[in-house]
Scaffold this motif. Sequence first.
Motif, PDB file in Angstrom:
ATOM      1  N   ASP A  18     103.579 -29.499  80.030  1.00 51.80           N
ATOM      2  CA  ASP A  18     102.754 -28.450  80.637  1.00 51.80           C
ATOM      3  C   ASP A  18     101.447 -28.329  79.857  1.00 51.80           C
ATOM      4  O   ASP A  18     101.458 -28.252  78.633  1.00 51.80           O
ATOM      5  CB  ASP A  18     103.539 -27.129  80.580  1.00 51.80           C
ATOM      6  CG  ASP A  18     102.912 -26.087  81.474  1.00 51.80           C
ATOM      7  OD1 ASP A  18     101.682 -26.107  81.628  1.00 51.80           O
ATOM      8  OD2 ASP A  18     103.665 -25.266  82.022  1.00 51.80           O
ATOM      9  N   LEU A  19     100.332 -28.321  80.571  1.00 50.47           N
ATOM     10  CA  LEU A  19      99.041 -28.241  79.880  1.00 50.47           C
ATOM     11  C   LEU A  19      98.504 -26.820  79.776  1.00 50.47           C
ATOM     12  O   LEU A  19      97.421 -26.596  79.260  1.00 50.47           O
ATOM     13  CB  LEU A  19      98.007 -29.131  80.580  1.00 50.47           C
ATOM     14  CG  LEU A  19      98.290 -30.638  80.510  1.00 50.47           C
ATOM     15  CD1 LEU A  19      97.210 -31.415  81.245  1.00 50.47           C
ATOM     16  CD2 LEU A  19      98.383 -31.113  79.072  1.00 50.47           C
ATOM     17  N   THR A  20      99.280 -25.860  80.299  1.00 53.72           N
ATOM     18  CA  THR A  20      98.866 -24.471  80.157  1.00 53.72           C
ATOM     19  C   THR A  20      98.885 -24.117  78.676  1.00 53.72           C
ATOM     20  O   THR A  20      99.903 -24.327  78.012  1.00 53.72           O
ATOM     21  CB  THR A  20      99.834 -23.545  80.911  1.00 53.72           C
ATOM     22  OG1 THR A  20     100.060 -24.095  82.199  1.00 53.72           O
ATOM     23  CG2 THR A  20      99.273 -22.146  81.023  1.00 53.72           C
ATOM     24  N   ALA A  21      97.787 -23.631  78.174  1.00 51.76           N
ATOM     25  CA  ALA A  21      97.677 -23.256  76.760  1.00 51.76           C
ATOM     26  C   ALA A  21      98.042 -24.420  75.846  1.00 51.76           C
ATOM     27  O   ALA A  21      98.613 -24.251  74.782  1.00 51.76           O
ATOM     28  CB  ALA A  21      98.549 -22.042  76.455  1.00 51.76           C
ATOM     29  N   TYR A  22      97.696 -25.612  76.259  1.00 52.79           N
ATOM     30  CA  TYR A  22      98.018 -26.827  75.513  1.00 52.79           C
ATOM     31  C   TYR A  22      97.457 -26.768  74.096  1.00 52.79           C
ATOM     32  O   TYR A  22      96.308 -26.391  73.890  1.00 52.79           O
ATOM     33  CB  TYR A  22      97.435 -28.021  76.280  1.00 52.79           C
ATOM     34  CG  TYR A  22      97.644 -29.367  75.630  1.00 52.79           C
ATOM     35  CD1 TYR A  22      98.938 -29.834  75.387  1.00 52.79           C
ATOM     36  CD2 TYR A  22      96.566 -30.158  75.265  1.00 52.79           C
ATOM     37  CE1 TYR A  22      99.140 -31.073  74.793  1.00 52.79           C
ATOM     38  CE2 TYR A  22      96.751 -31.402  74.681  1.00 52.79           C
ATOM     39  CZ  TYR A  22      98.045 -31.846  74.442  1.00 52.79           C
ATOM     40  OH  TYR A  22      98.239 -33.071  73.857  1.00 52.79           O
ATOM     41  N   ASN A  23      98.325 -27.167  73.161  1.00 47.77           N
ATOM     42  CA  ASN A  23      97.942 -27.192  71.744  1.00 47.77           C
ATOM     43  C   ASN A  23      97.535 -25.834  71.171  1.00 47.77           C
ATOM     44  O   ASN A  23      96.752 -25.773  70.242  1.00 47.77           O
ATOM     45  CB  ASN A  23      96.812 -28.195  71.499  1.00 47.77           C
ATOM     46  CG  ASN A  23      97.361 -29.615  71.392  1.00 47.77           C
ATOM     47  OD1 ASN A  23      98.578 -29.813  71.377  1.00 47.77           O
ATOM     48  ND2 ASN A  23      96.462 -30.587  71.319  1.00 47.77           N
ATOM     49  N   THR A  24      98.047 -24.767  71.775  1.00 52.57           N
ATOM     50  CA  THR A  24      97.834 -23.463  71.140  1.00 52.57           C
ATOM     51  C   THR A  24      99.068 -23.170  70.292  1.00 52.57           C
ATOM     52  O   THR A  24     100.066 -23.893  70.367  1.00 52.57           O
ATOM     53  CB  THR A  24      97.711 -22.357  72.181  1.00 52.57           C
ATOM     54  OG1 THR A  24      98.904 -22.371  72.975  1.00 52.57           O
ATOM     55  CG2 THR A  24      96.510 -22.557  73.083  1.00 52.57           C
ATOM     56  N   PHE A  26      98.831 -25.124  60.018  1.00 50.92           N
ATOM     57  CA  PHE A  26      98.333 -26.304  59.318  1.00 50.92           C
ATOM     58  C   PHE A  26      97.907 -27.378  60.310  1.00 50.92           C
ATOM     59  O   PHE A  26      96.831 -27.975  60.188  1.00 50.92           O
ATOM     60  CB  PHE A  26      99.435 -26.837  58.386  1.00 50.92           C
ATOM     61  CG  PHE A  26      99.186 -28.232  57.910  1.00 50.92           C
ATOM     62  CD1 PHE A  26      98.162 -28.512  57.008  1.00 50.92           C
ATOM     63  CD2 PHE A  26      99.971 -29.290  58.370  1.00 50.92           C
ATOM     64  CE1 PHE A  26      97.929 -29.796  56.587  1.00 50.92           C
ATOM     65  CE2 PHE A  26      99.737 -30.578  57.938  1.00 50.92           C
ATOM     66  CZ  PHE A  26      98.721 -30.838  57.047  1.00 50.92           C
ATOM     67  N   LEU A  27      98.764 -27.594  61.305  1.00 54.96           N
ATOM     68  CA  LEU A  27      98.418 -28.622  62.293  1.00 54.96           C
ATOM     69  C   LEU A  27      97.144 -28.260  63.053  1.00 54.96           C
ATOM     70  O   LEU A  27      96.264 -29.095  63.254  1.00 54.96           O
ATOM     71  CB  LEU A  27      99.573 -28.808  63.286  1.00 54.96           C
ATOM     72  CG  LEU A  27     100.788 -29.552  62.745  1.00 54.96           C
ATOM     73  CD1 LEU A  27     101.937 -29.501  63.737  1.00 54.96           C
ATOM     74  CD2 LEU A  27     100.435 -31.001  62.419  1.00 54.96           C
ATOM     75  N   LEU A  28      97.054 -27.000  63.451  1.00 53.04           N
ATOM     76  CA  LEU A  28      95.891 -26.589  64.247  1.00 53.04           C
ATOM     77  C   LEU A  28      94.618 -26.535  63.418  1.00 53.04           C
ATOM     78  O   LEU A  28      93.519 -26.667  63.948  1.00 53.04           O
ATOM     79  CB  LEU A  28      96.154 -25.252  64.929  1.00 53.04           C
ATOM     80  CG  LEU A  28      97.124 -25.366  66.106  1.00 53.04           C
ATOM     81  CD1 LEU A  28      97.392 -24.001  66.703  1.00 53.04           C
ATOM     82  CD2 LEU A  28      96.592 -26.300  67.179  1.00 53.04           C
ATOM     83  N   ALA A  29      94.790 -26.355  62.115  1.00 51.27           N
ATOM     84  CA  ALA A  29      93.603 -26.355  61.252  1.00 51.27           C
ATOM     85  C   ALA A  29      92.922 -27.714  61.310  1.00 51.27           C
ATOM     86  O   ALA A  29      91.719 -27.837  61.085  1.00 51.27           O
ATOM     87  CB  ALA A  29      93.990 -26.015  59.825  1.00 51.27           C
ATOM     88  N   LEU A  86      89.759 -28.340  78.107  1.00 56.97           N
ATOM     89  CA  LEU A  86      91.042 -28.063  77.456  1.00 56.97           C
ATOM     90  C   LEU A  86      90.843 -27.343  76.128  1.00 56.97           C
ATOM     91  O   LEU A  86      91.551 -26.394  75.800  1.00 56.97           O
ATOM     92  CB  LEU A  86      91.811 -29.370  77.237  1.00 56.97           C
ATOM     93  CG  LEU A  86      92.440 -29.974  78.503  1.00 56.97           C
ATOM     94  CD1 LEU A  86      92.935 -31.388  78.222  1.00 56.97           C
ATOM     95  CD2 LEU A  86      93.582 -29.101  79.010  1.00 56.97           C
ATOM     96  N   GLN A  87      89.842 -27.792  75.390  1.00 53.80           N
ATOM     97  CA  GLN A  87      89.577 -27.167  74.098  1.00 53.80           C
ATOM     98  C   GLN A  87      89.060 -25.743  74.271  1.00 53.80           C
ATOM     99  O   GLN A  87      89.382 -24.868  73.473  1.00 53.80           O
ATOM    100  CB  GLN A  87      88.558 -27.993  73.299  1.00 53.80           C
ATOM    101  CG  GLN A  87      89.041 -29.381  72.932  1.00 53.80           C
ATOM    102  CD  GLN A  87      90.117 -29.376  71.845  1.00 53.80           C
ATOM    103  OE1 GLN A  87      91.143 -28.728  72.004  1.00 53.80           O
ATOM    104  NE2 GLN A  87      89.881 -30.104  70.781  1.00 53.80           N
TER     105      GLN A  87
END
Lengths: 184, 567
Positions: B416-422, B463-466, B555-556
């Motif tokens: 699912d790409l909703t709120a992807y990588n949040t 950490f990953l999102l940083a 997306l970003q």
Amino acid sequence: MKKQICVEETELHTNNGRRNFLKICSVVLSSLIGIAYAVPLIRTFISPALQQTVSGSTGLLELGSISNCQVNVPMNVKIVDAKTDAWTKFPPTEIGAVWIIMNKDMKFTAFTSICPHLGCGINWDENSGKFICPCHDSIFDIEGRVLSGPSPRGMDTLETVVIDGKIFVKYQKMRLGVSDKVPA
Amino acid sequence: MKRWLEDRLGISTLFSFFMDEPVEGGAKWSYVFGSALIFVFVMQVVSGVMLATGYSASATDAWGSVYYIQHKTFSGWFVRGMHNIGSSAMIVLAVLHMAQILIYGAYRKPRELNWITGVFMLFMVFGFGLTGYLLPWDQKGFWATQVATSIMGLSPVIGEFLKEVIQGGNDYGNLTLTRFYSFHVFFLPAGLMTFMAIHIYLFRRHGVTPHWKPSKLELKKKTQPFWPDQLFKDVVVAVIVFISMVMVVWYRGGAELQSPADPSSNYLARPEWYFLFLFQLLKYFEGELEVVGAIIIPSIVAALVISLPFIDRVKSRSPFKRLPVMGCFGAVLAGVIFLTAMSVISDSGDERIVEQGEESEKMAHMAVELAEHGIPPQGGTSVFKNDPLYSGEQLLRQHCLACHNFEGSGGNSSPDLTAYNTKPWLVGFFADPNAPKYYGKTNIDIMPEYDLEEEELSDLVDFLLAQAENGENIDPELKETGEILLEENGCYNCHTFDGMGGDTAPVLENFASDKWLRGLIEDPGRKEYFGQLNTMPAFKDKLSKQEIDNLVFFLQDKRKKQLKTEF
């Protein structure tokens, strides 16, 4: 009698004076409007002559990654550029091609594929290791020098830059049929 | 030389023919309106011709060409602004001219035809306004003119046919513009000039209609020539009109240009101010009765106005002896003003309308900003494709939703790409990477479930999102914690970070950054991403670099907006 003429003349004179004043004012005022309005109108009218209306993108065009290049093997790359015509921007289309050669020091040379003779597309002949123009048999070596044939000058080099592993070229068309390389 | 030219051209004779007209009773300020109208009309012709040098009457190009005139051509905004305000000036002056004629009784025998040609010219001026409004092919013109042509379609019997002749077929498009343009620059000017010639000829034939009080003898005595006595007054008024127009144009920054016509939007159509009374009138007639407000009442009023010289047969020219006429004129004027005011008041009081107005302002502003980068050949609304957000969303919907789900629509065979990588997305992912919402329906099944402490999980995700924001200069403490967590949980078995680790799973370096995401979309089958387990197609040859950039941007942007709501 004399007195009466005098009065009439003065009256006429003053009346003419007033009318002349009005005439001058009318002419001056309407000329002022005319000028005030003409300036923006003329500016608008001549505007296209003072601006660039039709253009390709200026500056460097991307040719691709250097990893695709082999030493001393000319590679043909199509030049893709977008054209802008006043308000319309056309999507990128092929506007020409270049030959890219990497030497063993990883230095790049770019030749336009247009023959300086009469503008035919130059081919690379793998067997002989030479550039050959199919139209009038001008033959060039790998460094673009004329070996034989009617071409008045060697192949035209273009400025290249490598940024982040990608080659960019400043694509330009040159004047044909003359011995000096000058932008067309 | 002068004599020679005069013999051949007869300029002086012509000049004195036009200029030496006797003005009975002398020059008056009340006679200036006709000349002022001619003055504005000439200005309109000149500015119109200039605008025509830059205008393109096609549904794809009209908006772009007007944008170009407005924002790219030297003084183009000013010329367009003058042309726009000129139409309002024409209306105002025409009404003043009519009022003067009515008060002086100048429409009466033998000047009936002066009056009738004048009324027809007023209609033509309205026609100019109506046709000109559509030409920029922006939201405002497009929707307001729809109302006008629809009204035309309401007229009995020939309505539908008439409408299709005017709008050039069954719907708005290229032919509507070519036709409206042709009406605006050929038919109407030709008509107006013809009527103007007749009107002026008739005026010269019958002379001015002086004030009703002075006797014939008195008027004779006071007679002055047109040039310069009357013309001077006319010029002064021309200066006043010109300066007022320039001031309005300057103050408003020229005429507005709304965003390009979008037939799929629900734009709030409002006509130019001088049509508002007709527009408001429609509101009082519902359903079947619509035709009454739209056609019957305006037609009756128009017919009455035209036949006025035949209705008013009172002997005296004094307005006080013609009270019914004055009263009717006053009533019509008051009615028009009342309806206009009602329309303005009801719009400014309606929150929904005010909001929509602001929204369309924003769109207009955006369209102009995006047009700066050039308008795609499809023209019009395609200018919004220049917006990475808009284009990104379109691309996502076009290319990704066959497999991915996004905000409730699309397939569900891929993550699912909703709120992807949040953060919430990743927290859910670690809890159950093989859930249908994540990689459950793909070939990727080697990511184990992690049952981490809440705090550890939070740190790991942070950490990953940083990595996405500032790969190089992450908070060292966070980096240390992160690396320890990667070590402890065996992430290095499959993932690479900082040059260490396995290569069977996506790299974590610069995870979720623009670059990472772009690489993933370009070629997800690369070793750095999903390698052999990948089933997603590579998009590097399907989409242009720009398109992938836009997709990434979209997306970003979604991710960053989510980030903001978390804090």
